[in-house]
Design a protein around this motif. Structure first.
Motif, PDB file in Angstrom:
ATOM      1  N   GLY A 117      -0.320  16.699 -64.146  1.00 27.85           N
ATOM      2  CA  GLY A 117      -0.673  16.927 -62.944  1.00 27.85           C
ATOM      3  C   GLY A 117      -2.270  16.480 -63.194  1.00 27.85           C
ATOM      4  O   GLY A 117      -3.386  16.811 -62.609  1.00 27.85           O
ATOM      5  N   LEU A 118      -2.652  15.417 -63.957  1.00 27.53           N
ATOM      6  CA  LEU A 118      -4.482  14.878 -64.295  1.00 27.53           C
ATOM      7  C   LEU A 118      -4.625  13.558 -63.106  1.00 27.53           C
ATOM      8  O   LEU A 118      -3.907  13.191 -63.018  1.00 27.53           O
ATOM      9  CB  LEU A 118      -4.415  14.093 -65.748  1.00 27.53           C
ATOM     10  CG  LEU A 118      -4.626  13.956 -66.831  1.00 27.53           C
ATOM     11  CD1 LEU A 118      -4.374  13.788 -68.084  1.00 27.53           C
ATOM     12  CD2 LEU A 118      -5.954  15.109 -66.469  1.00 27.53           C
ATOM     13  N   HIS A 119      -5.641  13.666 -62.698  1.00 25.38           N
ATOM     14  CA  HIS A 119      -5.931  13.196 -61.493  1.00 25.38           C
ATOM     15  C   HIS A 119      -7.217  12.410 -61.840  1.00 25.38           C
ATOM     16  O   HIS A 119      -7.908  12.632 -62.473  1.00 25.38           O
ATOM     17  CB  HIS A 119      -6.834  13.883 -59.924  1.00 25.38           C
ATOM     18  CG  HIS A 119      -4.569  14.468 -59.686  1.00 25.38           C
ATOM     19  ND1 HIS A 119      -4.870  14.820 -58.239  1.00 25.38           N
ATOM     20  CD2 HIS A 119      -4.045  15.603 -59.863  1.00 25.38           C
ATOM     21  CE1 HIS A 119      -3.734  14.920 -57.855  1.00 25.38           C
ATOM     22  NE2 HIS A 119      -3.274  15.875 -58.587  1.00 25.38           N
ATOM     23  N   ILE A 125      -9.061  19.786 -68.074  1.00 29.33           N
ATOM     24  CA  ILE A 125      -8.258  19.781 -67.696  1.00 29.33           C
ATOM     25  C   ILE A 125      -7.769  21.136 -66.684  1.00 29.33           C
ATOM     26  O   ILE A 125      -8.240  22.243 -67.483  1.00 29.33           O
ATOM     27  CB  ILE A 125      -7.123  19.760 -68.834  1.00 29.33           C
ATOM     28  CG1 ILE A 125      -7.262  18.618 -69.557  1.00 29.33           C
ATOM     29  CG2 ILE A 125      -5.353  20.591 -69.035  1.00 29.33           C
ATOM     30  CD1 ILE A 125      -7.807  18.800 -70.336  1.00 29.33           C
ATOM     31  N   HIS A 126      -7.044  21.283 -65.106  1.00 27.16           N
ATOM     32  CA  HIS A 126      -7.061  22.784 -64.886  1.00 27.16           C
ATOM     33  C   HIS A 126      -6.591  22.923 -64.146  1.00 27.16           C
ATOM     34  O   HIS A 126      -6.338  23.707 -63.494  1.00 27.16           O
ATOM     35  CB  HIS A 126      -8.495  22.674 -64.258  1.00 27.16           C
ATOM     36  CG  HIS A 126      -8.408  21.878 -62.974  1.00 27.16           C
ATOM     37  ND1 HIS A 126      -8.208  21.610 -61.761  1.00 27.16           N
ATOM     38  CD2 HIS A 126      -9.020  20.385 -63.453  1.00 27.16           C
ATOM     39  CE1 HIS A 126      -8.183  20.499 -61.505  1.00 27.16           C
ATOM     40  NE2 HIS A 126      -9.001  19.472 -61.789  1.00 27.16           N
ATOM     41  N   ARG A 127      -4.845  21.546 -64.131  1.00 21.76           N
ATOM     42  CA  ARG A 127      -4.191  22.188 -63.537  1.00 21.76           C
ATOM     43  C   ARG A 127      -2.438  21.127 -64.163  1.00 21.76           C
ATOM     44  O   ARG A 127      -2.904  20.148 -64.988  1.00 21.76           O
ATOM     45  CB  ARG A 127      -4.022  21.451 -62.028  1.00 21.76           C
ATOM     46  CG  ARG A 127      -4.709  19.729 -62.182  1.00 21.76           C
ATOM     47  CD  ARG A 127      -4.319  19.020 -60.645  1.00 21.76           C
ATOM     48  NE  ARG A 127      -4.696  19.111 -59.626  1.00 21.76           N
ATOM     49  CZ  ARG A 127      -6.481  18.619 -59.634  1.00 21.76           C
ATOM     50  NH1 ARG A 127      -6.892  17.159 -60.581  1.00 21.76           N
ATOM     51  NH2 ARG A 127      -7.151  18.483 -59.410  1.00 21.76           N
ATOM     52  N   ARG A 182      -0.055  23.487 -59.796  1.00 24.02           N
ATOM     53  CA  ARG A 182      -1.185  24.617 -59.532  1.00 24.02           C
ATOM     54  C   ARG A 182      -2.048  24.839 -60.647  1.00 24.02           C
ATOM     55  O   ARG A 182      -2.206  24.341 -61.239  1.00 24.02           O
ATOM     56  CB  ARG A 182      -0.274  26.146 -59.772  1.00 24.02           C
ATOM     57  CG  ARG A 182       0.511  25.888 -61.240  1.00 24.02           C
ATOM     58  CD  ARG A 182       1.475  27.041 -61.077  1.00 24.02           C
ATOM     59  NE  ARG A 182       2.396  26.649 -62.595  1.00 24.02           N
ATOM     60  CZ  ARG A 182       3.622  27.862 -62.575  1.00 24.02           C
ATOM     61  NH1 ARG A 182       3.990  28.909 -61.578  1.00 24.02           N
ATOM     62  NH2 ARG A 182       4.333  28.161 -64.108  1.00 24.02           N
ATOM     63  N   GLU A 183      -2.968  25.517 -60.649  1.00 22.57           N
ATOM     64  CA  GLU A 183      -4.016  25.969 -61.608  1.00 22.57           C
ATOM     65  C   GLU A 183      -3.628  26.126 -62.349  1.00 22.57           C
ATOM     66  O   GLU A 183      -2.665  27.438 -62.995  1.00 22.57           O
ATOM     67  CB  GLU A 183      -5.639  26.527 -61.039  1.00 22.57           C
ATOM     68  CG  GLU A 183      -5.965  26.624 -59.603  1.00 22.57           C
ATOM     69  CD  GLU A 183      -6.945  24.713 -59.900  1.00 22.57           C
ATOM     70  OE1 GLU A 183      -7.694  25.306 -60.982  1.00 22.57           O
ATOM     71  OE2 GLU A 183      -6.642  23.676 -59.370  1.00 22.57           O
TER      72      GLU A 183
END
Length: 225
Positions: free
Chosen positions: A56-58, A71-73, A86-87
């Motif tokens: 999920g890393l952007h 890191i939040h998703r 998702r979060e």
């Protein structure tokens, strides 16, 4: 009426924690490179990110100048191949600081990704992911596990869940002298007992130092077992 005798249970092994040795990590890193997940494996090992967090890393989560990574998703795969981003749970949301060397690896990775995107043309599905599949969309957790298992086989190691990489991160950090409270905060976990109690705040530099310990451990060729 006598009750039937209960069968004696053998030793329970499901809670055993698999941790890789130094030599196993050298072999696994080389094999992961061949499977196309070399950098993902290095980031996973040095930071302790969970599988879903890695997928999920952007790119927007990484501030190249300050080397801060948010890191939040997390990404999960549901039936019918539907991805859900998702979060993370509040405890799992965190920001860490990466060492310069790791950021340099990621910058090169981003450049290669740009070239792949140019070659793919309209077939590329832009999502801004750090570790996408070959067409820019989410990399399936199952595909990652498959590549990891193939890397294990190439390194002559037994089949092991990808989560063993995170177990190894925790073990290495504690072995290399990182403070337990820093390890907890960096990995987004909470343990019942902590041997170190301190009122000093944890800074991003604490995380950078912890990650650097693992990178130094991996790159210290003179101390191979």
């Amino acid at each position: 009426m006598t009750e039937p005798k209960k069968r004696a249970r053998g030793p329970q092994t499901r809670n055993l924690v698999r941790v890789f040795t130094r030599n196993e990590l050298y072999s696994l890193q080389e094999a992961a490179e061949k499977e196309g997940i070399g950098l993902l494996f290095l980031v996973a090992l040095s930071t302790g990110l969970r599988r879903g967090e890695l997928l999920g890393l952007h790119w927007q989560d990484l501030e190249m100048e300050t080397r801060a990574l948010s890191i939040h998703r997390s990404v999960s795969l549901f039936p019918k191949s539907d991805f859900l981003e998702r979060e993370c749970a509040p405890l799992h949301q965190r920001a860490i600081k990466l060492p310069a060397l790791l950021v340099q690896h990621l910058q090169r990775h981003q450049q290669v990704q740009h070239e792949v995107r140019q070659q793919a043309g309209e077939e590329w599905e832009e999502r801004g992911l750090v570790f996408p599949n070959e067409r820019g969309n989410y990399l399936s957790p199952y595909r990652l596990s498959q590549c990891f298992q193939q890397a294990l086989e190439e390194a002559n190691l037994p089949s092991t869940p990808f989560h063993a990489v995170r177990n190894t991160t925790i073990s290495l950090l504690l072995m290399l002298g990182a403070e337990p409270r820093v390890v907890q905060s960096m990995l987004g976990v909470s343990w019942r007992d902590t041997s170190t109690i301190s009122i000093a705040p944890i800074t991003l530099d604490h995380y950078e130092n912890a990650i650097q310990r693992i990178l130094d451990f991996l790159h210290n060729e003179g101390e191979k077992e």
